[in-house]
Write a protein that holds these residues in place. Structure first.
Motif, PDB file in Angstrom:
ATOM      1  N   TYR A  55       0.852  -1.278  -0.163  1.00  0.00           N
ATOM      2  CA  TYR A  55      -0.102   0.062  -0.149  1.00  0.00           C
ATOM      3  C   TYR A  55       0.785   1.372  -0.055  1.00  0.00           C
ATOM      4  O   TYR A  55       0.597   2.349  -0.826  1.00  0.00           O
ATOM      5  CB  TYR A  55      -0.876  -0.153   1.243  1.00  0.00           C
ATOM      6  N   VAL A  59       0.623   4.037  -2.798  1.00  0.00           N
ATOM      7  CA  VAL A  59       0.088   5.498  -2.507  1.00  0.00           C
ATOM      8  C   VAL A  59       1.226   6.348  -3.230  1.00  0.00           C
ATOM      9  O   VAL A  59       0.911   7.367  -4.052  1.00  0.00           O
ATOM     10  CB  VAL A  59       0.220   5.726  -1.025  1.00  0.00           C
ATOM     11  N   SER A  64      -2.295   1.338  -8.183  1.00  0.00           N
ATOM     12  CA  SER A  64      -1.868  -0.036  -7.963  1.00  0.00           C
ATOM     13  C   SER A  64      -0.254  -0.362  -8.737  1.00  0.00           C
ATOM     14  O   SER A  64      -0.126   0.404  -9.652  1.00  0.00           O
ATOM     15  CB  SER A  64      -2.807  -1.142  -8.802  1.00  0.00           C
ATOM     16  N   GLN A 110      -5.609  11.559  -5.705  1.00  0.00           N
ATOM     17  CA  GLN A 110      -6.307  10.309  -5.965  1.00  0.00           C
ATOM     18  C   GLN A 110      -5.594   9.191  -5.832  1.00  0.00           C
ATOM     19  O   GLN A 110      -4.509   9.149  -6.752  1.00  0.00           O
ATOM     20  CB  GLN A 110      -7.309  10.315  -7.425  1.00  0.00           C
ATOM     21  N   ILE A 111      -5.808   8.056  -5.411  1.00  0.00           N
ATOM     22  CA  ILE A 111      -5.277   6.749  -5.791  1.00  0.00           C
ATOM     23  C   ILE A 111      -6.088   5.842  -6.524  1.00  0.00           C
ATOM     24  O   ILE A 111      -7.417   5.665  -6.226  1.00  0.00           O
ATOM     25  CB  ILE A 111      -5.014   6.104  -4.299  1.00  0.00           C
ATOM     26  N   ARG A 113      -6.986   2.658  -8.060  1.00  0.00           N
ATOM     27  CA  ARG A 113      -6.864   1.188  -8.093  1.00  0.00           C
ATOM     28  C   ARG A 113      -8.130   0.508  -8.805  1.00  0.00           C
ATOM     29  O   ARG A 113      -8.668  -0.375  -8.089  1.00  0.00           O
ATOM     30  CB  ARG A 113      -6.833   0.790  -6.688  1.00  0.00           C
ATOM     31  N   TYR A 118     -11.764   0.341  -7.421  1.00  0.00           N
ATOM     32  CA  TYR A 118     -12.093   1.589  -6.835  1.00  0.00           C
ATOM     33  C   TYR A 118     -10.877   2.835  -7.041  1.00  0.00           C
ATOM     34  O   TYR A 118      -9.634   2.405  -7.672  1.00  0.00           O
ATOM     35  CB  TYR A 118     -11.960   1.555  -5.400  1.00  0.00           C
ATOM     36  N   ARG A 120      -9.837   6.172  -4.837  1.00  0.00           N
ATOM     37  CA  ARG A 120     -10.103   6.643  -3.646  1.00  0.00           C
ATOM     38  C   ARG A 120      -9.162   8.130  -3.418  1.00  0.00           C
ATOM     39  O   ARG A 120      -7.953   8.150  -3.904  1.00  0.00           O
ATOM     40  CB  ARG A 120      -9.786   6.071  -2.492  1.00  0.00           C
ATOM     41  N   LEU A 122      -6.723  10.344  -1.279  1.00  0.00           N
ATOM     42  CA  LEU A 122      -5.621   9.798  -0.255  1.00  0.00           C
ATOM     43  C   LEU A 122      -6.156   9.578   1.184  1.00  0.00           C
ATOM     44  O   LEU A 122      -5.703   8.589   1.743  1.00  0.00           O
ATOM     45  CB  LEU A 122      -4.386  10.978  -0.340  1.00  0.00           C
ATOM     46  N   ASP A 124      -9.075   9.005   2.176  1.00  0.00           N
ATOM     47  CA  ASP A 124      -9.755   7.682   2.494  1.00  0.00           C
ATOM     48  C   ASP A 124      -8.964   6.253   2.239  1.00  0.00           C
ATOM     49  O   ASP A 124      -8.860   5.406   3.054  1.00  0.00           O
ATOM     50  CB  ASP A 124     -10.858   7.693   1.249  1.00  0.00           C
ATOM     51  N   MET A 125      -8.096   6.626   1.115  1.00  0.00           N
ATOM     52  CA  MET A 125      -7.158   5.345   1.074  1.00  0.00           C
ATOM     53  C   MET A 125      -6.371   4.951   2.542  1.00  0.00           C
ATOM     54  O   MET A 125      -6.332   3.722   2.779  1.00  0.00           O
ATOM     55  CB  MET A 125      -6.150   5.615   0.011  1.00  0.00           C
ATOM     56  N   ARG A 128      -8.500   3.165   4.800  1.00  0.00           N
ATOM     57  CA  ARG A 128      -8.589   1.782   4.519  1.00  0.00           C
ATOM     58  C   ARG A 128      -7.515   1.046   4.770  1.00  0.00           C
ATOM     59  O   ARG A 128      -7.655  -0.272   5.034  1.00  0.00           O
ATOM     60  CB  ARG A 128      -8.843   1.660   3.053  1.00  0.00           C
TER      61      ARG A 128
END
Length: 156
Positions: A55, A59, A64, A110-111, A113, A118, A120, A122, A124-125, A128
C-alpha cells in the motif's frame, strides 16, 4: 492537531494493538490455521506487514503496482519478532510519507486502483489501509479463541 497527526496516531495505535495480539501467539501455533484455505497465524502477520509495504508503494505510485515484487516473499517465516524486525524500516518510511502529506493532499490526491474496483482520495485510502490491519487483528483474536489460547486485552 491536524489530519496527518490523527492518521499517525491511528496507525500507531492499531499497530500497538496488533502487536499485543501477535505477541500472544504461542510458537507452537505459528503454523496453526482454522481450516486448510486460511492463512496460518504467522502467515497472517506477514500478510499485514507485506500489505502495508504494498500500500505504501501504491500510494507513492498513486495507484496499483502492476509488477509488485515483495521483499518479504523470499524470506522464511520464523517468528513474529523476526517479521516485525524486518518490516520496521518499511514501516518507518511509510509513517514518514504520511507525515509529509498536507490537508490538501489528503483531499485532492487520488489513488487509482480501478483495476480492483476503486479510485479513492488519499485520506480515504490511508484510512482503508489502517482498517485492513484492524480487521486482521480481530481475525487473529478469533484464531486465538478458536485454538483455545489466551487472548490479550487489546482494549486498554
Amino acid at each position: 492537531m491536524n489530519s496527518t497527526d490523527i492518521l499517525i496516531i491511528n496507525f500507531e495505535e492499531i499497530r500497538r494493538r496488533s502487536i499485543l495480539a501477535w505477541d500472544s501467539i504461542p510458537e507452537e501455533l505459528y503454523n496453526w490455521k482454522p481450516d486448510e484455505n486460511a492463512l496460518s497465524c504467522l502467515e497472517m502477520v506477514r500478510h499485514v506487514l507485506e500489505s502495508e509495504y504494498y500500500y505504501h508503494l501504491a500510494v507513492k505510485n498513486r495507484g496499483s503496482i502492476a509488477n509488485f515484487i515483495s521483499p518479504f516473499e523470499s524470506r522464511k517465516l520464523i517468528s513474529v519478532q523476526e517479521e516485525l524486525k524486518f518490516a520496521q524500516e518499511y514501516r518507518n518510511n511509510f509513517m514518514k510519507m504520511i507525515q509529509s502529506f498536507s490537508e490538501d493532499d489528503l483531499k485532492n490526491i487520488q489513488i487509482d486502483r480501478s483495476d480492483v474496483g476503486y479510485i479513492r482520495i488519499l485520506g480515504d485510502m490511508l484510512l482503508r489501509i489502517a482498517y485492513h490491519e484492524s480487521v486482521h487483528t480481530g481475525q487473529m483474536l478469533d484464531y486465538l479463541r478458536t485454538a483455545g489460547v489466551h487472548r490479550p486485552n487489546i482494549w486498554d
